[in-house]
Design a protein around this motif. Structure first.
Motif, short mmCIF file in Angstrom:
data_model
loop_
_atom_site.label_atom_id
_atom_site.label_comp_id
_atom_site.label_asym_id
_atom_site.label_seq_id
_atom_site.Cartn_x
_atom_site.Cartn_y
_atom_site.Cartn_z
N SER A 1 0.83 -1.20 0.00
CA SER A 1 0.00 0.00 0.00
C SER A 1 0.87 1.25 0.00
CB SER A 1 -0.92 -0.02 1.22
OG SER A 1 -1.67 1.16 1.28
N ILE A 2 1.92 1.26 0.83
CA ILE A 2 2.86 2.38 0.85
C ILE A 2 3.53 2.52 -0.51
CG2 ILE A 2 5.08 3.16 1.81
CD1 ILE A 2 4.13 1.98 4.52
N LEU A 3 3.92 1.42 -1.12
CA LEU A 3 4.57 1.44 -2.43
C LEU A 3 3.65 2.05 -3.49
CD1 LEU A 3 7.36 0.53 -3.45
CD2 LEU A 3 6.31 -1.62 -4.13
N LEU A 4 2.37 1.72 -3.45
CA LEU A 4 1.42 2.31 -4.40
C LEU A 4 1.28 3.81 -4.18
CD1 LEU A 4 -1.41 -0.39 -4.47
CD2 LEU A 4 0.30 0.08 -6.24
N HIS A 5 1.28 4.23 -2.94
CA HIS A 5 1.21 5.66 -2.62
C HIS A 5 2.45 6.38 -3.14
CE1 HIS A 5 0.08 9.32 -0.65
NE2 HIS A 5 1.14 9.30 0.16
N ILE A 6 3.61 5.76 -2.98
CA ILE A 6 4.86 6.33 -3.48
C ILE A 6 4.82 6.45 -5.00
CG2 ILE A 6 7.32 5.78 -3.80
CD1 ILE A 6 7.11 4.60 -0.85
N ALA A 7 4.29 5.45 -5.68
CA ALA A 7 4.16 5.51 -7.14
C ALA A 7 3.25 6.68 -7.52
CB ALA A 7 3.61 4.19 -7.68
N ASP A 8 2.16 6.88 -6.78
CA ASP A 8 1.28 8.02 -7.03
C ASP A 8 2.04 9.33 -6.85
OD1 ASP A 8 -0.91 6.45 -7.63
OD2 ASP A 8 -1.82 6.65 -5.64
N LEU A 9 2.86 9.43 -5.80
CA LEU A 9 3.65 10.64 -5.57
C LEU A 9 4.63 10.88 -6.72
CD1 LEU A 9 4.39 10.30 -1.74
CD2 LEU A 9 2.89 11.98 -2.84
N HIS A 10 5.29 9.83 -7.20
CA HIS A 10 6.21 9.97 -8.34
C HIS A 10 5.44 10.40 -9.59
CE1 HIS A 10 10.11 8.89 -6.84
NE2 HIS A 10 9.73 7.70 -6.42
N GLY A 11 4.29 9.79 -9.82
CA GLY A 11 3.48 10.14 -10.99
C GLY A 11 3.00 11.57 -10.94
N TYR A 12 2.57 12.01 -9.77
CA TYR A 12 2.11 13.39 -9.59
C TYR A 12 3.26 14.36 -9.81
CZ TYR A 12 -0.18 17.45 -7.54
OH TYR A 12 -0.71 18.70 -7.34
N GLN A 13 4.42 14.00 -9.28
CA GLN A 13 5.61 14.84 -9.41
C GLN A 13 6.00 14.99 -10.87
OE1 GLN A 13 8.76 13.52 -6.82
NE2 GLN A 13 10.33 14.46 -8.07
N GLU A 14 5.95 13.89 -11.62
CA GLU A 14 6.31 13.94 -13.04
C GLU A 14 5.29 14.72 -13.84
OE1 GLU A 14 6.90 9.91 -14.29
OE2 GLU A 14 8.78 9.71 -13.19
N GLY A 15 4.01 14.60 -13.46
CA GLY A 15 2.95 15.24 -14.21
C GLY A 15 2.83 16.74 -13.98
N LYS A 16 3.03 17.17 -12.74
CA LYS A 16 2.78 18.58 -12.42
C LYS A 16 4.01 19.32 -11.90
CE LYS A 16 -2.05 17.94 -11.75
NZ LYS A 16 -3.24 18.31 -11.14
N GLY A 17 5.01 18.58 -11.44
CA GLY A 17 6.23 19.21 -11.00
C GLY A 17 6.14 19.94 -9.67
N ASN A 18 5.05 19.76 -8.93
CA ASN A 18 4.99 20.38 -7.61
C ASN A 18 4.50 19.35 -6.60
OD1 ASN A 18 2.31 20.16 -8.27
ND2 ASN A 18 1.87 22.34 -8.23
N GLY A 19 4.36 19.74 -5.36
CA GLY A 19 3.97 18.80 -4.33
C GLY A 19 5.21 18.18 -3.71
N TYR A 20 5.04 17.05 -3.03
CA TYR A 20 6.13 16.39 -2.33
C TYR A 20 7.10 15.78 -3.32
CZ TYR A 20 8.73 13.28 0.70
OH TYR A 20 9.74 12.65 1.35
N LYS A 21 8.38 16.00 -3.13
CA LYS A 21 9.43 15.42 -3.99
C LYS A 21 9.88 14.10 -3.37
CE LYS A 21 9.93 19.16 -6.62
NZ LYS A 21 8.70 19.45 -7.28
N MET A 22 9.45 13.02 -3.93
CA MET A 22 9.73 11.69 -3.40
C MET A 22 11.16 11.27 -3.70
SD MET A 22 8.38 9.26 -1.72
CE MET A 22 9.64 8.16 -1.13
N GLY A 23 11.85 10.70 -2.70
CA GLY A 23 13.17 10.11 -2.91
C GLY A 23 13.03 8.70 -3.44
N THR A 24 14.12 7.97 -3.45
CA THR A 24 14.10 6.59 -3.95
C THR A 24 13.55 5.64 -2.89
OG1 THR A 24 16.36 6.22 -3.19
CG2 THR A 24 16.07 6.97 -5.48
N VAL A 25 13.06 4.50 -3.37
CA VAL A 25 12.51 3.47 -2.50
C VAL A 25 13.12 2.13 -2.88
CG1 VAL A 25 10.43 2.28 -1.74
CG2 VAL A 25 10.35 4.70 -2.28
N LYS A 26 13.59 1.40 -1.88
CA LYS A 26 14.10 0.05 -2.09
C LYS A 26 13.26 -0.89 -1.24
CE LYS A 26 18.71 1.39 -3.25
NZ LYS A 26 20.07 0.98 -3.35
N LEU A 27 12.68 -1.87 -1.91
CA LEU A 27 11.88 -2.89 -1.23
C LEU A 27 12.68 -4.18 -1.20
CD1 LEU A 27 9.21 -4.13 -0.11
CD2 LEU A 27 8.53 -4.51 -2.49
N TYR A 28 12.79 -4.78 -0.02
CA TYR A 28 13.40 -6.10 0.15
C TYR A 28 12.27 -7.00 0.62
CZ TYR A 28 17.80 -3.64 -0.21
OH TYR A 28 18.83 -2.85 -0.67
#
Length: 119
Positions: free
Chosen positions: A42-69
């Motif tokens: 669920s967190i990973l999906l939210h992070i993907a939404d944040l990355h997508g929003y960032q790429e689409g509009k260029g504002n809002g929260y700037k997400m860093g990288t995520v590593k899932l183990y």
């Protein structure tokens, strides 16, 4: 993290990630075993939404990288594996995953092989 870095680790508690637009970017490491992937997915999906929003509009929260183990006995027990691979493909270098398999006796499919460690 680099060698000798200090990291904070939290086990248990609330499982959510809800950064606000003015918050500093963070790099996340998510660690899951078996069905413990559910809240982290669920967190990973939210992070993907944040990355997508960032790429689409260029504002809002700037997400860093995520590593899932993510660990399981066999690849057949990896929940959401196709979704996780899709997120890695959609956000290369921003979302990565290593699957750790502990008791696999059969061949691992080619799609997963580059991302799998263990037996």
């Amino acid at each position: 993290c680099a060698l000798d870095s200090e990291v904070a680790l939290r086990v248990g508690g609330d499982f959510f990630f809800d950064p606000q637009p003015g918050d500093s970017p963070v790099k996340l490491v998510l660690i899951a075993g078996g069905v413990g992937i559910n809240p982290l997915f669920s967190i990973l999906l939210h992070i993907a939404d944040l990355h997508g929003y960032q790429e689409g509009k260029g504002n809002g929260y700037k997400m860093g990288t995520v590593k899932l183990y993510y660990s399981a006995k066999k690849t057949s027990e990896l929940l959401f594996k196709k979704n996780i691979l899709g997120l890695m493909n959609a956000f290369p270098g921003k979302i990565t995953c290593r699957f750790h398999i502990t008791q696999q006796s059969s061949q691992i499919c080619k799609e997963l092989q580059p991302h799998v460690t263990g037996k």
